[in-house]
Structure formats: C-alpha cells, structure tokens
Design an enzyme around this catalytic site. Sequence first.
Site, PDB file in Angstrom:
ATOM      1  N   ASN A  15     -25.349-116.501  33.353  1.00  0.00           N
ATOM      2  CA  ASN A  15     -24.211-116.525  34.290  1.00  0.00           C
ATOM      3  C   ASN A  15     -24.657-116.083  35.683  1.00  0.00           C
ATOM      4  OD1 ASN A  15     -24.645-113.905  33.338  1.00  0.00           O
ATOM      5  ND2 ASN A  15     -22.530-113.287  33.725  1.00  0.00           N
TER       6      ASN A  15
ATOM      7  N   SER B 209     -22.978-124.820  39.651  1.00  0.00           N
ATOM      8  CA  SER B 209     -24.358-125.313  39.569  1.00  0.00           C
ATOM      9  C   SER B 209     -25.019-125.224  40.944  1.00  0.00           C
ATOM     10  CB  SER B 209     -24.381-126.764  39.088  1.00  0.00           C
ATOM     11  OG  SER B 209     -24.089-126.829  37.721  1.00  0.00           O
TER      12      SER B 209
ATOM     13  N   LYS C 241     -12.870-116.677  33.652  1.00  0.00           N
ATOM     14  CA  LYS C 241     -13.520-116.754  32.335  1.00  0.00           C
ATOM     15  C   LYS C 241     -12.476-116.904  31.231  1.00  0.00           C
ATOM     16  CE  LYS C 241     -17.312-116.501  31.903  1.00  0.00           C
ATOM     17  NZ  LYS C 241     -18.321-117.598  32.067  1.00  0.00           N
TER      18      LYS C 241
ATOM     19  N   ASP D 123     -37.406-136.016  36.981  1.00  0.00           N
ATOM     20  CA  ASP D 123     -36.151-136.391  36.324  1.00  0.00           C
ATOM     21  C   ASP D 123     -36.400-137.645  35.498  1.00  0.00           C
ATOM     22  OD1 ASP D 123     -33.309-137.181  35.825  1.00  0.00           O
ATOM     23  OD2 ASP D 123     -32.901-135.543  37.207  1.00  0.00           O
TER      24      ASP D 123
ATOM     25  N   GLU E  11     -13.852-126.921  32.865  1.00  0.00           N
ATOM     26  CA  GLU E  11     -15.106-127.645  32.643  1.00  0.00           C
ATOM     27  C   GLU E  11     -14.926-129.049  32.094  1.00  0.00           C
ATOM     28  OE1 GLU E  11     -14.167-124.999  30.905  1.00  0.00           O
ATOM     29  OE2 GLU E  11     -14.389-125.405  28.774  1.00  0.00           O
TER      30      GLU E  11
ATOM     31  N   SER F  79     -40.046-137.869  34.631  1.00  0.00           N
ATOM     32  CA  SER F  79     -40.251-136.744  33.723  1.00  0.00           C
ATOM     33  C   SER F  79     -40.716-137.211  32.341  1.00  0.00           C
ATOM     34  CB  SER F  79     -38.928-135.969  33.585  1.00  0.00           C
ATOM     35  OG  SER F  79     -39.057-134.954  32.634  1.00  0.00           O
TER      36      SER F  79
ATOM     37  N   ASP G 267     -28.181-121.579  29.633  1.00  0.00           N
ATOM     38  CA  ASP G 267     -26.831-121.596  29.035  1.00  0.00           C
ATOM     39  C   ASP G 267     -26.663-122.763  28.060  1.00  0.00           C
ATOM     40  OD1 ASP G 267     -26.870-123.455  31.099  1.00  0.00           O
ATOM     41  OD2 ASP G 267     -24.775-123.154  31.624  1.00  0.00           O
TER      42      ASP G 267
ATOM     43  N   HIS H   2     -14.732-123.219  27.625  1.00  0.00           N
ATOM     44  CA  HIS H   2     -15.939-123.399  26.802  1.00  0.00           C
ATOM     45  C   HIS H   2     -15.652-123.149  25.327  1.00  0.00           C
ATOM     46  CE1 HIS H   2     -18.547-124.108  30.182  1.00  0.00           C
ATOM     47  NE2 HIS H   2     -18.047-123.052  30.799  1.00  0.00           N
TER      48      HIS H   2
ATOM     49  N   ARG I 132     -15.850-112.191  39.862  1.00  0.00           N
ATOM     50  CA  ARG I 132     -15.100-113.244  40.536  1.00  0.00           C
ATOM     51  C   ARG I 132     -13.601-113.063  40.280  1.00  0.00           C
ATOM     52  NH1 ARG I 132     -18.140-118.365  38.082  1.00  0.00           N
ATOM     53  NH2 ARG I 132     -18.243-116.918  36.346  1.00  0.00           N
TER      54      ARG I 132
ATOM     55  N   TYR J  49     -11.970-121.564  32.942  1.00  0.00           N
ATOM     56  CA  TYR J  49     -13.089-122.031  32.116  1.00  0.00           C
ATOM     57  C   TYR J  49     -12.810-121.574  30.691  1.00  0.00           C
ATOM     58  CZ  TYR J  49     -16.136-122.959  36.177  1.00  0.00           C
ATOM     59  OH  TYR J  49     -16.687-123.457  37.320  1.00  0.00           O
TER      60      TYR J  49
ATOM     61  N   LEU K 241     -29.998-131.126  32.208  1.00  0.00           N
ATOM     62  CA  LEU K 241     -28.798-131.152  31.377  1.00  0.00           C
ATOM     63  C   LEU K 241     -28.744-132.472  30.627  1.00  0.00           C
ATOM     64  CD1 LEU K 241     -26.062-129.869  30.513  1.00  0.00           C
ATOM     65  CD2 LEU K 241     -25.026-131.089  32.406  1.00  0.00           C
TER      66      LEU K 241
ATOM     67  N   ARG L 297     -35.647-116.823  26.595  1.00  0.00           N
ATOM     68  CA  ARG L 297     -34.496-116.360  25.814  1.00  0.00           C
ATOM     69  C   ARG L 297     -33.511-115.766  26.826  1.00  0.00           C
ATOM     70  NH1 ARG L 297     -35.593-110.972  26.223  1.00  0.00           N
ATOM     71  NH2 ARG L 297     -37.765-110.337  25.999  1.00  0.00           N
TER      72      ARG L 297
HETATM   73  N1  LIG Z   1     -27.650-120.161  34.328  1.00  0.00           N
HETATM   74  C1  LIG Z   1     -26.559-120.388  35.025  1.00  0.00           C
HETATM   75  O1  LIG Z   1     -25.911-119.482  35.534  1.00  0.00           O
HETATM   76  C2  LIG Z   1     -26.095-121.800  35.246  1.00  0.00           C
HETATM   77  C3  LIG Z   1     -25.125-122.083  36.218  1.00  0.00           C
HETATM   78  C4  LIG Z   1     -24.779-123.425  36.420  1.00  0.00           C
HETATM   79  C5  LIG Z   1     -25.372-124.437  35.644  1.00  0.00           C
HETATM   80  N2  LIG Z   1     -26.291-124.092  34.684  1.00  0.00           N
HETATM   81  C6  LIG Z   1     -26.980-125.104  33.863  1.00  0.00           C
HETATM   82  O2  LIG Z   1     -27.941-125.792  34.656  1.00  0.00           O
HETATM   83  C7  LIG Z   1     -28.240-127.038  34.040  1.00  0.00           C
HETATM   84  C8  LIG Z   1     -28.197-128.157  35.064  1.00  0.00           C
HETATM   85  O3  LIG Z   1     -26.854-128.317  35.521  1.00  0.00           O
HETATM   86  P1  LIG Z   1     -26.490-129.442  36.583  1.00  0.00           P
HETATM   87  O4  LIG Z   1     -25.081-129.183  36.995  1.00  0.00           O
HETATM   88  O5  LIG Z   1     -27.535-129.535  37.616  1.00  0.00           O
HETATM   89  O6  LIG Z   1     -26.522-130.761  35.676  1.00  0.00           O
HETATM   90  P2  LIG Z   1     -26.652-132.261  36.213  1.00  0.00           P
HETATM   91  O7  LIG Z   1     -26.097-133.109  35.137  1.00  0.00           O
HETATM   92  O8  LIG Z   1     -26.110-132.365  37.591  1.00  0.00           O
HETATM   93  O9  LIG Z   1     -28.239-132.484  36.315  1.00  0.00           O
HETATM   94  C9  LIG Z   1     -29.083-132.477  35.210  1.00  0.00           C
HETATM   95  C10 LIG Z   1     -30.242-133.393  35.492  1.00  0.00           C
HETATM   96  O10 LIG Z   1     -31.197-133.238  34.424  1.00  0.00           O
HETATM   97  C11 LIG Z   1     -31.776-134.499  34.244  1.00  0.00           C
HETATM   98  N3  LIG Z   1     -32.512-134.547  32.968  1.00  0.00           N
HETATM   99  C12 LIG Z   1     -32.052-134.738  31.727  1.00  0.00           C
HETATM  100  N4  LIG Z   1     -33.054-134.748  30.843  1.00  0.00           N
HETATM  101  C13 LIG Z   1     -34.194-134.545  31.540  1.00  0.00           C
HETATM  102  C14 LIG Z   1     -35.573-134.469  31.213  1.00  0.00           C
HETATM  103  N5  LIG Z   1     -36.004-134.608  29.950  1.00  0.00           N
HETATM  104  N6  LIG Z   1     -36.461-134.256  32.205  1.00  0.00           N
HETATM  105  C15 LIG Z   1     -36.052-134.128  33.481  1.00  0.00           C
HETATM  106  N7  LIG Z   1     -34.766-134.213  33.868  1.00  0.00           N
HETATM  107  C16 LIG Z   1     -33.855-134.413  32.905  1.00  0.00           C
HETATM  108  C17 LIG Z   1     -30.624-135.466  34.340  1.00  0.00           C
HETATM  109  O11 LIG Z   1     -31.048-136.798  34.555  1.00  0.00           O
HETATM  110  C18 LIG Z   1     -29.863-134.879  35.535  1.00  0.00           C
HETATM  111  O12 LIG Z   1     -30.268-135.456  36.770  1.00  0.00           O
HETATM  112  C19 LIG Z   1     -27.202-127.189  32.917  1.00  0.00           C
HETATM  113  O13 LIG Z   1     -27.803-126.840  31.698  1.00  0.00           O
HETATM  114  C20 LIG Z   1     -26.136-126.198  33.285  1.00  0.00           C
HETATM  115  O14 LIG Z   1     -25.396-125.779  32.158  1.00  0.00           O
HETATM  116  C21 LIG Z   1     -26.651-122.804  34.481  1.00  0.00           C
END
Ligand SMILES: NC(=O)c1ccc[n+]([C@@H]2O[C@H](COP(=O)([O-])OP(=O)(O)OC[C@H]3O[C@@H](n4cnc5c(N)ncnc54)[C@H](O)[C@@H]3O)[C@@H](O)[C@H]2O)c1
Length: 368
Positions: A300, A134, A75, A198, A118, A220, A270, A96, A15, A94, A240, A279
């Site tokens: 990522n 996301s 980054k 959720d 962030e 959930s 992440d 972090h 990027r 970003y 999250l 993992r």
């Molecule tokens: N791997 C990647 O490249 C990458 C990229 C972007 C985001 N992410 C990660 O993805 C995750 C989600 O991000 P987001 O922006 O959608 O967050 P968000 O806050 O928009 O959504 C998270 C949702 O999870 C729900 N939640 C919390 N605890 C829960 C449970 N026990 N059971 C069910 N639902 C539950 C919350 O109520 C919320 O609606 C984060 O961990 C973020 O860091 C990873």
Amino acid sequence: MIVGVPKEIKNKENRVSMVVAGVRALNNAGHQVLVQAGAGLGAGITDQEYQAAGATIIEGAKDIFAKADMIVKVKEPLPEEYELLREGQILYTYLHLAADERLTKALLDRKIIGIAYETIQPADRSLPLLAPMSAVAGRMATQIGATYLQKDHGGKGMLLGGVTGVARANVTILGGGVVGVNAAKMAVGLGAKVTILDVNVDRLEYLNDIFGNAIHTLYSNNEQIEKSVIESDLVISAILVPGAKAPKLVTRQMVSRMAPGGVIIDVAVDQGGAVETCRPTSHEHPTYTVDQIIHYAVPNMPGAVPRTSTYALTNVTLRYGLMIANLGWKEAVSRDPALYKGVNIANGKLTYKAVAEDLGLPYEALKI
Ligand SMILES: NC(=O)c1ccc[n+]([C@@H]2O[C@H](COP(=O)([O-])OP(=O)(O)OC[C@H]3O[C@@H](n4cnc5c(N)ncnc54)[C@H](O)[C@@H]3O)[C@@H](O)[C@H]2O)c1
C-alpha cells in the site's frame, strides 16, 4: 441524501475519502455531509475547514453510520465497522472483495449496497478509480529506489542521474502501464538510463512516442528480462495481468547476478509480486536484503503520501459519488454502465461475477 465520511481505521491509513471541495459540491447539490472529527487530519484537512465548507462534524463513527444514507470511505470496512452498516445503506469505497471472504459475507448479511471503486469501468476497459493510486505508486517507486541506492540507506552509493563525466544509473521497469509510465517519468527526469519492458507491443509503441530517445523499450521475454535486470542498479516491477497473480518474471538467479547494493522495488507485490525473492513488507519495515540486493515490497505504497493520494483519489471518486447522491444508486447505475460495473453487492446478492467465481459464492446479475 445524507453522506457520511468516517475516519479510516486501518493501520497507517491516513487518507480520507472526501476533501473540502467534495463537501462543498455535495452541499451545493442539496446534500448533507457528516464528517467524523479528525477524519482529515492525516491528509492535512482540519475539522474547521470541513465545517467552513458546510460539513457537520460528528464525534465517533457510530453516529455517522447510523445517520448516513451513503458511507464514503477509502478502505474496505474492518470487522469493527461491519456491525455499524445498515440494510439498504450505500457503501462507496475500495472493497477488493475477492481477497476477503469474511468481509463479503458480512456485507451480504448486512444487505448493503456495495459499490467498489476498483470495478467501476467505462467502455474503454480502463479502471479510472484505480489509476491515480498506480500513478502515485509509480512515482514513489523511483523516488524510493533512488533513496535506497544511497550508501547511507544500504545501497551501492549511486546517484540515479550521475553527474557530468560520471555514469548514470541503469533503471529497468517491467511493465509500461500506469505504474511503469509514472516510474519512468521520474527516472527520466532524474537523468537515469531507463529501459521499459512490456509484452504489449502497442504499449511499447506508445512509450516510444511519448518518451522518444529518453528511454529504451524492449519486448518482455525471459532473455531480455535477464539481460536487463542483471545490468541494472534499480529494478521496478510494475506488471499486471488482470484478474491473475503476477508471474515471477525476475528469478532468484537473476537477482543473485545483480551487482551488490542494487535495489528492487516490487510494486506488483499486491498481486503476488513479479520477483521470486519478494515478499510483502510494510511501511514500518519496508525493506530486506537477499544476495546483497535491497528489496522493497510495500503493498500500500500510496498510504505513505496521504496528502497527494487523498487528492488524487477524491478527484476521481467525487464525480460518481455526486451522481449516486443526486440520482439515488438505482437511477445512477441504470444511467451509467461504468457505475453499474461498480456494484459488487446489492440486497444480499453478489452482483460481480469475477468476485463470486473467486470466492465460490453464488452470483446474481444486478437487475435494476
Ligand atoms: N504496491 C502498491 O502500493 C501498488 C499501488 C498501485 C498499483 N500497484 C500494482 O502495480 C501493478 C501495475 O499496475 P498498473 O496500474 O500499472 O497496471 P497496468 O495494467 O496499467 O499496467 C500493467 C502493464 O504490465 C504489462 N505486462 C503484463 N505482463 C507482462 C510481462 N510478462 N512483462 C512485461 N510487462 C507485462 C501490461 O502489458 C501492462 O502494460 C499492479 O499489480 C497493481 O496492482 C501496486
């Protein structure tokens, strides 16, 4: 102001922090933009295109860091970039920091102004500079899951949407936030049977309103998660819990009860991941198998689609970048409370409380 756009040097990071439209907007506002030669190539933007928009192309990062009042990046800086930063220089990217004490100390020592994408947060508590990534990761999760369900990729050999007269795949999405909603849009579009779980009932209500009968929503809890996961062909973890490690909602025992050739995409990796058997993996080696279930857990994900994610990111970063350039960081921060929250480091002080607490370092509220 002189604004510098260095080439990203993190492994596989394609990027770039500014697109042609950003250069033009800054230029029109009377600023000078220095772009490192080749910085945009990974995202499909050539030096000539930047130049045509008014940027000056500079060979090598050194001169950019030496001349710019504000460095705009994607980054966090890597150790070889630390020494290039100068006292009083604005770093907008970003960061972090909670995950990186060495970086935090380096930025404190260099006395830069660190504004982190962030943590920029409007009054509604949303995180507008995180959400687009996301959205990208959520859409990718379904696309990648569909691919790994194919036999030639090790999966059970199933089309997400089936065809007429043939069963569709079951997709379970844990967490109906930005990632979850975007994963669901793709899965519904491909014709899968989609269940979203959720803990936020208002969110479930909203999902029901927007998707109607195209999805199932479930509250959930352990029981519902287990039932849904073991019947799934594809599980996407998208939860999250702000400021905390993700709880392990999908246990090893649940994974072992899924039918062989199923796929788990742990987008939340992440934050530690919500699946016991997950993992972190990398774009080079994205998957591994546990109990004949394919696991994908790349932290990522948006890095794999730099053309999309560069534009998605810069659509939301430019507004604040322009504000900082036009007003200077102090005036911009004093006028905009969301941007105030973005300042993690100023004048050798850690000005973001959660980061200071996580790292056990002194915190000092930002005074303008
Ligand atoms: N791997 C990647 O490249 C990458 C990229 C972007 C985001 N992410 C990660 O993805 C995750 C989600 O991000 P987001 O922006 O959608 O967050 P968000 O806050 O928009 O959504 C998270 C949702 O999870 C729900 N939640 C919390 N605890 C829960 C449970 N026990 N059971 C069910 N639902 C539950 C919350 O109520 C919320 O609606 C984060 O961990 C973020 O860091 C990873």
